[in-house]
Structure formats: C-alpha cells, structure tokens
Design an enzyme around this catalytic site. Structure first.
Site, PDB file in Angstrom:
ATOM      1  N   LYS A 167       0.846  -1.205   0.000  1.00 39.16           N
ATOM      2  CA  LYS A 167       0.000   0.000   0.000  1.00 39.16           C
ATOM      3  C   LYS A 167       0.875   1.247   0.000  1.00 39.16           C
ATOM      4  O   LYS A 167       0.641   2.191  -0.768  1.00 39.16           O
ATOM      5  CB  LYS A 167      -0.945  -0.021   1.214  1.00 39.16           C
ATOM      6  CG  LYS A 167      -2.064  -1.044   1.080  1.00 39.16           C
ATOM      7  CD  LYS A 167      -2.861  -1.258   2.366  1.00 39.16           C
ATOM      8  CE  LYS A 167      -3.875  -2.396   2.181  1.00 39.16           C
ATOM      9  NZ  LYS A 167      -4.649  -2.699   3.396  1.00 39.16           N
ATOM     10  N   GLN A 172      -4.672  -1.649   9.712  1.00 41.01           N
ATOM     11  CA  GLN A 172      -4.633  -2.962   9.082  1.00 41.01           C
ATOM     12  C   GLN A 172      -5.219  -4.033  10.003  1.00 41.01           C
ATOM     13  O   GLN A 172      -4.893  -4.085  11.191  1.00 41.01           O
ATOM     14  CB  GLN A 172      -3.175  -3.305   8.698  1.00 41.01           C
ATOM     15  CG  GLN A 172      -3.028  -4.575   7.882  1.00 41.01           C
ATOM     16  CD  GLN A 172      -3.631  -4.490   6.477  1.00 41.01           C
ATOM     17  OE1 GLN A 172      -3.773  -3.409   5.901  1.00 41.01           O
ATOM     18  NE2 GLN A 172      -3.998  -5.623   5.916  1.00 41.01           N
ATOM     19  N   ASP A 185     -10.918   2.803   4.074  1.00 40.72           N
ATOM     20  CA  ASP A 185     -11.276   1.383   3.950  1.00 40.72           C
ATOM     21  C   ASP A 185     -12.786   1.215   3.755  1.00 40.72           C
ATOM     22  O   ASP A 185     -13.246   0.170   3.302  1.00 40.72           O
ATOM     23  CB  ASP A 185     -10.894   0.630   5.244  1.00 40.72           C
ATOM     24  CG  ASP A 185      -9.587  -0.135   5.124  1.00 40.72           C
ATOM     25  OD1 ASP A 185      -9.245  -0.546   3.995  1.00 40.72           O
ATOM     26  OD2 ASP A 185      -8.920  -0.313   6.151  1.00 40.72           O
TER      27      ASP A 185
HETATM   28  N1  GUN Z   1      -6.999  -6.932   6.179  1.00 38.00           N
HETATM   29  C1  GUN Z   1      -7.342  -7.629   5.068  1.00 38.00           C
HETATM   30  N2  GUN Z   1      -7.874  -6.811   4.140  1.00 38.00           N
HETATM   31  C2  GUN Z   1      -7.886  -5.575   4.681  1.00 38.00           C
HETATM   32  C3  GUN Z   1      -8.305  -4.303   4.196  1.00 38.00           C
HETATM   33  O1  GUN Z   1      -8.817  -4.138   3.082  1.00 38.00           O
HETATM   34  N3  GUN Z   1      -8.131  -3.254   5.049  1.00 38.00           N
HETATM   35  C4  GUN Z   1      -7.599  -3.410   6.288  1.00 38.00           C
HETATM   36  N4  GUN Z   1      -7.495  -2.334   7.051  1.00 38.00           N
HETATM   37  N5  GUN Z   1      -7.206  -4.582   6.761  1.00 38.00           N
HETATM   38  C5  GUN Z   1      -7.338  -5.655   5.957  1.00 38.00           C
END
Ligand code: GUN
Length: 291
Positions: free
Chosen positions: A52, A96, A119
């Site tokens: 990311k 995350q 998100d």
């Molecule tokens: N863990 C797995 N997929 C995601 C996501 O799209 N966002 C976040 N914050 N954690 C994750």
C-alpha cells in the site's frame, strides 16, 4: 474464455491517478496523504501494508507507515486514532486488520473519523453504501466492480452468486451487485448453505470469497459464467524455487475452460484492492480540500 487481468487494469488505473495528482500539484495543491497503521508482525499484513505504501509513492501520494509492537494497548491505539482523526495534513488512513486479540477491532473501527475511513469499514460509510449515497466503498468489492465495468461484463438482470458473507467482501459485494446500475439478482451463500452446487450452477456471475483453496470446481460452474476469485493461499509446490505457489478459492485449471471471464490468482482481484484504496484516498482528499 477471457482472463480478467487485474495486474494490467490496476497499472492503468494507477497511471490515471498519477495524472490526477500531477494536475493537483501543477495547480499548486499538496499531494493526497494516506497513512497505514500496523500493529504486530503478522507476515501477510506486513506485505499488504508495504504494498500500500509503495503504491502511494508510485502515484505521487504522500504516505506514512505507522508500525507498533503486538503488545500495544487498546487505549494507546485509540489515542493514535484520535490523533490521526485530527491531523490536518492527513486525508485518509487505515488500521490494518486483523488486530492482536486483546484489541477490540469494532471499537477501533468505530473510532475512525468516517471522512478519513478510506477502507469504508465504518458503519456510517457502510450505511451510506447501502442507501446509494456517495461514500468510500470497501477496497475489494470496489476493485471487483471496476473490473466488471472495464471488461464489459453484463450484470443487468443476471444471476449473481456470492460465496462468503464477511463484512469486508461478501456482504458489501452482494449489496453493490444488487443496486441500481449493476442490477443483478443476488444470492449470498455461506457455511450453512444447503445444496451449494445447485445454487452456484445458476450463477451467471460467481464471486468466491470464502477462504478455502480450490474450493470451486468445474462441476459447480455454469458454462459461460463469469468467475471472480477473491481467495489467495500459499500451497506447497515442488515446481517452484520458493517451495510454494499461490492459488485462489477456485480450481483455475479446471474451471477456466468453462467460463466466459475469469480472474486469475495471483494477478486478478488482489492488485485491484490497492488501487481502490488509492481511489478512496483521492476522494477523501477532494472531499477535504474541495468540499
Ligand atoms: N486486512 C485484510 N484486508 C484488509 C483491508 O482491506 N483493510 C484493512 N485495514 N485490513 C485488511
């Protein structure tokens, strides 16, 4: 059969975003800014967060990676969330998941300022999505919608079956596919579903997000269907140097010849989730700077 190339599509979208950022900067604006919070050292989460942050750099965003040890307290994390909510030069951030067991995930997600929740996990934003109001759409479902649109997959009046009902993928996916614009008739299947094969055989579009390697086999698929595979698993392999390879929730080798469109693993849905996050960050930036 056409392979839906998420890697190529995501590269195209990144170029589109980079062009937008260039324009913003040329007009004297600051770069959009995304922060990612990682608590603990789950290897998959570390990989996701690094990708990311790397993608932010590629499109000209400012990015901040905030790493904390697994024993960070819930109170400390909530204090950080409060700080990020009020940080003027920050447009959006993600925490995350999964978080260490001693931290209440819902409590943390609820504390995130919905205007910075790129998100799209805050109930406020999920509610807006349900009612068709402008908001941040969760990254994986948003990426899938983008792939269906860009590959011209007909969704109107089609039978769409979603396997999996998670808050992050299955549930929002089912809402998006049934809304005006997509106009599919949607069935959600899960671990308690009976006669799963009978249902999947009806699917013109089958979206698989249950987290079991090679779960969907050719006998479960209607000829000519579109298959979207959200799963990603490492399985042992004697054919690769690393000793493993990546597979999805769909048995690609046997299913691919039967369908009209299919996403591969890797290189299908995965790369799209990151560009969706970038798109949401750009949206957050515009919201904050342009109203
Ligand atoms: N863990 C797995 N997929 C995601 C996501 O799209 N966002 C976040 N914050 N954690 C994750």
């Amino acid at each position: 059969m056409q392979v839906i190339d998420g890697k190529l599509t995501s590269a195209t979208i990144k170029q589109e975003i980079a062009a937008e950022v260039d324009k913003i900067k040329a007009n004297g604006g600051r770069a959009p800014h995304l922060a990612a919070v990682l608590v603990g050292n789950d290897p998959a989460s570390e990989t996701y967060v690094s990708s990311k942050v790397k993608s932010c750099k590629e499109v000209g965003f400012t990015s901040t990676e905030l790493r904390f040890p697994a024993d960070m307290s819930e109170e400390e994390l909530l204090q950080l969330v409060d700080k990020l909510n009020n940080q003027e030069d920050l447009d959006g951030y993600i925490v995350q998941l999964p978080l260490p067991k001693h931290i209440d995930e819902t409590k943390v997600l609820m504390a995130i300022n919905p205007d910075k929740d790129v998100d799209g996990f805050h109930p406020c934003n999920l509610g807006k999505m349900m009612t068709g109001l402008p908001t941040f759409i969760p990254a994986t479902p948003a990426g899938i919608m983008e792939l269906l649109t860009r590959y011209g997959v007909e969704t109107s009046g089609k039978q769409c079956v979603v396997i999996g009902r998670s808050n992050i993928v299955g549930t929002p996916m089912s809402v998006l596919m049934s809304r005006k614009g997509a106009d599919s008739t949607v069935t959600i299947c899960h671990s308690r579903t009976k006669n799963l094969k009978e249902i999947t055989l009806q699917a013109d579009i089958l979206i698989v997000a249950l987290g079991k390697p090679k779960f969907v086999t050719a006998d479960m698929v209607k000829p000519g269907a579109t298959i979207i595979d959200v799963g990603i698993h490492r399985v042992p392999s004697s054919e690769t140097k690393s000793g493993f390879r990546l597979v999805g929730d769909v048995d690609y080798a046997e299913v691919a010849p039967k369908c009209s469109f299919i996403t591969p693993v890797p290189g299908g849905v995965g790369p799209m989730t990151i560009v969706s996050l970038l798109q949401n960050t750009l949206k957050a930036y515009r919201f904050r700077t342009e109203g």
